[in-house]
Scaffold this motif. Structure first.
Motif, mmCIF file in Angstrom:
data_model
loop_
_atom_site.group_PDB
_atom_site.id
_atom_site.type_symbol
_atom_site.label_atom_id
_atom_site.label_comp_id
_atom_site.label_asym_id
_atom_site.label_seq_id
_atom_site.Cartn_x
_atom_site.Cartn_y
_atom_site.Cartn_z
ATOM 1 N N ASN A 5 0.835 -1.197 0.000
ATOM 2 C CA ASN A 5 0.000 0.000 0.000
ATOM 3 C C ASN A 5 0.875 1.254 0.000
ATOM 4 O O ASN A 5 0.621 2.203 -0.746
ATOM 5 C CB ASN A 5 -0.930 -0.022 1.222
ATOM 6 C CG ASN A 5 -2.020 1.013 1.157
ATOM 7 O OD1 ASN A 5 -2.441 1.446 0.090
ATOM 8 N ND2 ASN A 5 -2.498 1.410 2.315
ATOM 9 N N TRP A 83 -7.979 9.148 -1.466
ATOM 10 C CA TRP A 83 -8.494 8.192 -0.485
ATOM 11 C C TRP A 83 -7.443 7.889 0.584
ATOM 12 O O TRP A 83 -7.746 7.857 1.773
ATOM 13 C CB TRP A 83 -8.927 6.899 -1.172
ATOM 14 C CG TRP A 83 -9.433 5.894 -0.199
ATOM 15 C CD1 TRP A 83 -8.787 4.789 0.265
ATOM 16 C CD2 TRP A 83 -10.691 5.926 0.485
ATOM 17 N NE1 TRP A 83 -9.558 4.128 1.183
ATOM 18 C CE2 TRP A 83 -10.734 4.804 1.330
ATOM 19 C CE3 TRP A 83 -11.773 6.793 0.458
ATOM 20 C CZ2 TRP A 83 -11.833 4.526 2.138
ATOM 21 C CZ3 TRP A 83 -12.874 6.515 1.267
ATOM 22 C CH2 TRP A 83 -12.884 5.395 2.094
ATOM 23 N N TYR A 84 -6.212 7.679 0.172
ATOM 24 C CA TYR A 84 -5.142 7.323 1.107
ATOM 25 C C TYR A 84 -4.976 8.391 2.186
ATOM 26 O O TYR A 84 -4.866 8.080 3.370
ATOM 27 C CB TYR A 84 -3.820 7.121 0.352
ATOM 28 C CG TYR A 84 -2.670 6.750 1.264
ATOM 29 C CD1 TYR A 84 -2.452 5.426 1.626
ATOM 30 C CD2 TYR A 84 -1.808 7.719 1.770
ATOM 31 C CE1 TYR A 84 -1.409 5.081 2.467
ATOM 32 C CE2 TYR A 84 -0.756 7.379 2.608
ATOM 33 C CZ TYR A 84 -0.570 6.055 2.951
ATOM 34 O OH TYR A 84 0.462 5.723 3.797
ATOM 35 N N TYR A 101 -14.461 3.012 -2.570
ATOM 36 C CA TYR A 101 -13.222 2.860 -1.806
ATOM 37 C C TYR A 101 -13.477 2.227 -0.433
ATOM 38 O O TYR A 101 -12.649 1.472 0.068
ATOM 39 C CB TYR A 101 -12.484 4.200 -1.675
ATOM 40 C CG TYR A 101 -11.648 4.507 -2.891
ATOM 41 C CD1 TYR A 101 -10.344 4.038 -2.988
ATOM 42 C CD2 TYR A 101 -12.164 5.243 -3.946
ATOM 43 C CE1 TYR A 101 -9.572 4.303 -4.110
ATOM 44 C CE2 TYR A 101 -11.399 5.516 -5.068
ATOM 45 C CZ TYR A 101 -10.103 5.039 -5.145
ATOM 46 O OH TYR A 101 -9.345 5.295 -6.266
ATOM 47 N N THR A 102 -14.610 2.522 0.152
ATOM 48 C CA THR A 102 -14.961 1.886 1.433
ATOM 49 C C THR A 102 -15.106 0.379 1.239
ATOM 50 O O THR A 102 -14.576 -0.413 2.033
ATOM 51 C CB THR A 102 -16.263 2.491 1.991
ATOM 52 O OG1 THR A 102 -16.080 3.893 2.177
ATOM 53 C CG2 THR A 102 -16.649 1.851 3.310
ATOM 54 N N GLU A 105 -11.670 -1.143 0.813
ATOM 55 C CA GLU A 105 -10.973 -1.295 2.099
ATOM 56 C C GLU A 105 -11.515 -2.489 2.877
ATOM 57 O O GLU A 105 -10.759 -3.224 3.524
ATOM 58 C CB GLU A 105 -11.105 -0.024 2.948
ATOM 59 C CG GLU A 105 -10.262 1.125 2.474
ATOM 60 C CD GLU A 105 -8.765 0.941 2.685
ATOM 61 O OE1 GLU A 105 -8.326 -0.018 3.338
ATOM 62 O OE2 GLU A 105 -8.026 1.795 2.177
ATOM 63 N N ARG A 108 -10.016 -5.527 1.395
ATOM 64 C CA ARG A 108 -8.605 -5.630 1.766
ATOM 65 C C ARG A 108 -8.462 -6.137 3.197
ATOM 66 O O ARG A 108 -7.660 -7.026 3.489
ATOM 67 C CB ARG A 108 -7.906 -4.277 1.613
ATOM 68 C CG ARG A 108 -6.408 -4.330 1.907
ATOM 69 C CD ARG A 108 -5.737 -3.001 1.630
ATOM 70 N NE ARG A 108 -6.194 -1.952 2.506
ATOM 71 C CZ ARG A 108 -5.643 -1.672 3.689
ATOM 72 N NH1 ARG A 108 -4.635 -2.379 4.142
ATOM 73 N NH2 ARG A 108 -6.115 -0.684 4.421
ATOM 74 N N TRP A 120 -4.929 -4.667 -4.948
ATOM 75 C CA TRP A 120 -5.742 -3.454 -4.851
ATOM 76 C C TRP A 120 -6.320 -3.052 -6.208
ATOM 77 O O TRP A 120 -7.515 -2.804 -6.346
ATOM 78 C CB TRP A 120 -4.891 -2.326 -4.262
ATOM 79 C CG TRP A 120 -5.583 -1.010 -4.134
ATOM 80 C CD1 TRP A 120 -5.662 -0.034 -5.088
ATOM 81 C CD2 TRP A 120 -6.307 -0.520 -3.009
ATOM 82 N NE1 TRP A 120 -6.374 1.038 -4.604
ATOM 83 C CE2 TRP A 120 -6.781 0.762 -3.334
ATOM 84 C CE3 TRP A 120 -6.589 -1.036 -1.748
ATOM 85 C CZ2 TRP A 120 -7.524 1.535 -2.443
ATOM 86 C CZ3 TRP A 120 -7.326 -0.272 -0.867
ATOM 87 C CH2 TRP A 120 -7.792 1.002 -1.216
#
Length: 136
Positions: A5, A83-84, A101-102, A105, A108, A120
């Motif tokens: 990441n 997002w990061y 993105y939620t 995550e 992940r 990713w």
């Protein structure tokens, strides 16, 4: 997995830096303030691997500045960077993108919990296709 990441984030930051340098070389921005901005940007790239948590606010600040100072390249800012760094950067993402993105995550985290590999970029593509459906 956290290293992957971080590596991906550093690569995206380097890519965006290249765009910023090209913008300066094209003389589309005031040279002196642009040079100072790039210095701060370089500080972020050096600080991030050493102090990832402490560098979050600097990252948020710089990415928001990229969009505000250089609106002509705002569409080129990698969404993964917004997002990061999160925080104020999320104001530049629509709700649908935040939802994507939620979910990413969550996938992940689930993969990490099950000690499974996680790609990713591949997962992001799969989620995006699922949200939008196939396009012709």
């Amino acid at each position: 997995m956290a290293d992957a990441n971080l590596d991906r984030t550093l690569n995206l930051l380097a890519h965006l830096r290249g765009i910023l340098v090209a913008l300066g070389e094209a003389e589309q921005v005031p040279e002196e303030s642009h040079a100072l901005f790039l210095e701060r940007y370089d500080e972020l790239m050096l600080l991030l691997p050493v102090e990832p948590i402490e560098s979050q606010y600097l990252g948020q600040d710089l990415l928001c500045q990229v969009i505000q100072r250089y609106p002509q390249i705002a569409h080129l800012v990698p969404r993964d960077l917004l997002w990061y760094f999160g925080g104020d950067c999320l104001h530049f993402m629509p709700d649908e993108e935040i939802d994507l993105y939620t979910a990413l995550e969550e996938r992940r985290f689930e993969a990490e919990e099950n000690e499974e590999p996680f790609d990713w970029d591949q997962e992001k593509q799969l989620l995006a296709m699922g949200q939008d459906g196939p396009r012709h």
